[in-house]
Design a protein around this motif. Sequence first.
Motif, PDB file in Angstrom:
ATOM      1  N   TRP A   5      45.478 -44.519-102.672  1.00  0.00           N
ATOM      2  CA  TRP A   5      44.218 -43.990-103.167  1.00  0.00           C
ATOM      3  C   TRP A   5      43.651 -44.962-104.181  1.00  0.00           C
ATOM      4  CZ3 TRP A   5      41.857 -39.755-101.196  1.00  0.00           C
ATOM      5  CH2 TRP A   5      42.627 -38.947-100.374  1.00  0.00           C
ATOM      6  N   LYS A   7      40.437 -45.661-107.050  1.00  0.00           N
ATOM      7  CA  LYS A   7      39.389 -45.059-107.859  1.00  0.00           C
ATOM      8  C   LYS A   7      38.420 -46.165-108.250  1.00  0.00           C
ATOM      9  CE  LYS A   7      41.614 -43.555-111.469  1.00  0.00           C
ATOM     10  NZ  LYS A   7      42.093 -42.881-112.663  1.00  0.00           N
ATOM     11  N   SER A  11      34.956 -45.807-113.072  1.00  0.00           N
ATOM     12  CA  SER A  11      35.426 -44.508-113.548  1.00  0.00           C
ATOM     13  C   SER A  11      35.844 -44.610-114.996  1.00  0.00           C
ATOM     14  CB  SER A  11      36.629 -44.048-112.717  1.00  0.00           C
ATOM     15  OG  SER A  11      36.246 -43.815-111.397  1.00  0.00           O
ATOM     16  N   GLY A  15      39.411 -39.316-116.589  1.00  0.00           N
ATOM     17  CA  GLY A  15      40.085 -38.825-115.395  1.00  0.00           C
ATOM     18  C   GLY A  15      39.175 -38.078-114.451  1.00  0.00           C
ATOM     19  N   CYS A  17      36.906 -38.431-111.719  1.00  0.00           N
ATOM     20  CA  CYS A  17      36.400 -39.381-110.737  1.00  0.00           C
ATOM     21  C   CYS A  17      36.749 -38.906-109.330  1.00  0.00           C
ATOM     22  CB  CYS A  17      36.982 -40.757-110.987  1.00  0.00           C
ATOM     23  SG  CYS A  17      38.762 -40.797-110.846  1.00  0.00           S
ATOM     24  N   GLU A  19      38.280 -40.359-105.711  1.00  0.00           N
ATOM     25  CA  GLU A  19      39.078 -41.468-105.195  1.00  0.00           C
ATOM     26  C   GLU A  19      38.910 -41.554-103.685  1.00  0.00           C
ATOM     27  OE1 GLU A  19      42.770 -41.278-108.312  1.00  0.00           O
ATOM     28  OE2 GLU A  19      42.861 -40.017-106.547  1.00  0.00           O
ATOM     29  N   ASP A  29      39.443 -35.437-105.471  1.00  0.00           N
ATOM     30  CA  ASP A  29      39.142 -35.361-106.891  1.00  0.00           C
ATOM     31  C   ASP A  29      40.427 -35.737-107.632  1.00  0.00           C
ATOM     32  OD1 ASP A  29      38.709 -34.567-109.512  1.00  0.00           O
ATOM     33  OD2 ASP A  29      37.675 -32.726-108.958  1.00  0.00           O
ATOM     34  N   SER A  30      40.351 -36.686-108.533  1.00  0.00           N
ATOM     35  CA  SER A  30      41.557 -37.138-109.229  1.00  0.00           C
ATOM     36  C   SER A  30      42.205 -36.046-110.072  1.00  0.00           C
ATOM     37  CB  SER A  30      41.260 -38.356-110.098  1.00  0.00           C
ATOM     38  OG  SER A  30      40.288 -38.051-111.059  1.00  0.00           O
ATOM     39  N   LYS A  31      41.443 -34.997-110.416  1.00  0.00           N
ATOM     40  CA  LYS A  31      42.014 -33.887-111.184  1.00  0.00           C
ATOM     41  C   LYS A  31      42.812 -32.944-110.284  1.00  0.00           C
ATOM     42  CE  LYS A  31      38.117 -32.782-112.567  1.00  0.00           C
ATOM     43  NZ  LYS A  31      36.750 -32.651-112.889  1.00  0.00           N
ATOM     44  N   PRO A  33      44.679 -33.939-107.083  1.00  0.00           N
ATOM     45  CA  PRO A  33      45.072 -34.897-106.053  1.00  0.00           C
ATOM     46  C   PRO A  33      45.774 -34.303-104.833  1.00  0.00           C
ATOM     47  CG  PRO A  33      46.497 -35.081-107.960  1.00  0.00           C
ATOM     48  CD  PRO A  33      45.400 -34.136-108.327  1.00  0.00           C
TER      49      PRO A  33
END
Length: 53
Positions: A5, A7, A11, A15, A17, A19, A29-31, A33
Amino acid sequence: MIMEWRKSSRSGSTGECVELRQDLAAVRDSKRPSVALPVPRIAVRELITRLSR
């Protein structure tokens, strides 16, 4: 083959962002994953093309 992954280099450090997977076939969504949205490669390429204009 394990897909990595990535990003955006733009970004922030918060956190928050989106990816892309290396093969451009999914976004997440990186929050959160563990949840990925499969997206046709052509759609991602079109998005990138339009955003880079």
